[in-house]
Design an enzyme around this catalytic site. Sequence first.
Site, PDB file in Angstrom:
ATOM      1  N   ASN A   1       9.994   6.809  -4.555  1.00 57.68           N
ATOM      2  CA  ASN A   1       8.756   6.025  -4.479  1.00 57.68           C
ATOM      3  C   ASN A   1       7.595   7.011  -4.405  1.00 57.68           C
ATOM      4  O   ASN A   1       7.368   7.637  -3.367  1.00 57.68           O
ATOM      5  CB  ASN A   1       8.804   5.134  -3.232  1.00 57.68           C
ATOM      6  N   LYS A   7       4.549   6.347  -4.486  1.00 56.29           N
ATOM      7  CA  LYS A   7       3.369   5.744  -3.834  1.00 56.29           C
ATOM      8  C   LYS A   7       2.123   6.024  -4.691  1.00 56.29           C
ATOM      9  O   LYS A   7       2.210   6.039  -5.915  1.00 56.29           O
ATOM     10  CB  LYS A   7       3.231   6.262  -2.403  1.00 56.29           C
ATOM     11  N   HIS A  19       7.158  -3.391   0.441  1.00 55.76           N
ATOM     12  CA  HIS A  19       7.064  -2.136   1.192  1.00 55.76           C
ATOM     13  C   HIS A  19       6.117  -2.339   2.377  1.00 55.76           C
ATOM     14  O   HIS A  19       5.123  -3.063   2.268  1.00 55.76           O
ATOM     15  CB  HIS A  19       6.547  -1.025   0.274  1.00 55.76           C
ATOM     16  N   GLU A  38       3.883  -0.573   3.505  1.00 56.76           N
ATOM     17  CA  GLU A  38       2.489  -0.200   3.220  1.00 56.76           C
ATOM     18  C   GLU A  38       1.761  -1.322   2.484  1.00 56.76           C
ATOM     19  O   GLU A  38       0.534  -1.392   2.528  1.00 56.76           O
ATOM     20  CB  GLU A  38       2.466   1.118   2.419  1.00 56.76           C
ATOM     21  N   GLU A  74      13.697   0.510   6.027  1.00 59.04           N
ATOM     22  CA  GLU A  74      12.726   1.576   6.296  1.00 59.04           C
ATOM     23  C   GLU A  74      12.003   1.271   7.602  1.00 59.04           C
ATOM     24  O   GLU A  74      11.040   0.493   7.610  1.00 59.04           O
ATOM     25  CB  GLU A  74      11.680   1.650   5.173  1.00 59.04           C
ATOM     26  N   GLY A  79       6.930   8.740   6.825  1.00 62.40           N
ATOM     27  CA  GLY A  79       5.912   9.791   6.766  1.00 62.40           C
ATOM     28  C   GLY A  79       5.597  10.442   8.105  1.00 62.40           C
ATOM     29  O   GLY A  79       4.581  11.124   8.233  1.00 62.40           O
ATOM     30  N   SER A  85      11.120   9.442   6.155  1.00 64.41           N
ATOM     31  CA  SER A  85      11.203  10.857   6.549  1.00 64.41           C
ATOM     32  C   SER A  85      12.497  11.556   6.151  1.00 64.41           C
ATOM     33  O   SER A  85      12.941  12.481   6.832  1.00 64.41           O
ATOM     34  CB  SER A  85      10.973  11.009   8.063  1.00 64.41           C
TER      35      SER A  85
END
Length: 236
Positions: free
Chosen positions: A8, A10, A90, A92, A155, A161, A197
């Site tokens: 991904n 992003k 996701h 985000e 996730e 991250g 991560s």
Amino acid sequence: MRRLIVANYKMNGDKKLFAKIIKEVNKVKVRDTKIVLCPPFVYLDEFNLKNKNVELGCQDITNQENSKSTGQISPKMLLEFGVKYVIIGHSERRKIGETDEQINQKINICLNNKLKPIICVGEEKKSDKLDIVLEQINYALKNIDNNIIPIIAYEPVWAIGTGKLPAVNRINKMTRMIKAHLEKLGYTDSSILYGGSVGIDNYKMISDADIDGFLLGGVSLRIKEFIEIVKGIDNE
Ligand code: 13P
């Protein structure tokens, strides 16, 4: 079962970096691993993939059936560019307002157009109850035919991250819970990915967990490390 490794990207990358990534990924030899690359929409056309083990994905899709949808991307457009997989829900995107209902609509649109959704779920904080994840799955798969094989990317939001990782035990607990829950909902087979991560220093440890593959963020932009992870997983 064949491992799945999804990159991904992003909102990262540019033509130059993707050209480098594509060149390397086209060369990679794997026996039992499928690689899916998910660039931002505007770069899909750059992804001239020539490796039978590598497929194209993207990071979102419209939830609208109506073409009067400014700024949205339809399944037909994605299919024209060779997209096979779509990351849906996701964290985000959830963070900027994507709802469970929209996620369910997007999954429906994917399945009606022979696109494979990669459904992202995960608890916000380490201290959250893990049942939240099962609720996200219930919403996502509401009224979805149970003859599909759902791909679920677990996730934990707190691990994305941040360099923080759940213990393998926790990942196992979660993936087993997810698999058992999916079976209860009538999905006899499923594929569970882990994301958050994952990097060169920890992927081996995490791949000991009961998972079918990875959804990789940051490390997928570092092509040498990405390829090393792909090969490492393939050799297990
Ligand atoms: P990182 O690997 O950068 O933590 O991102 C994970 C992720 O969000 C993949 O979808």
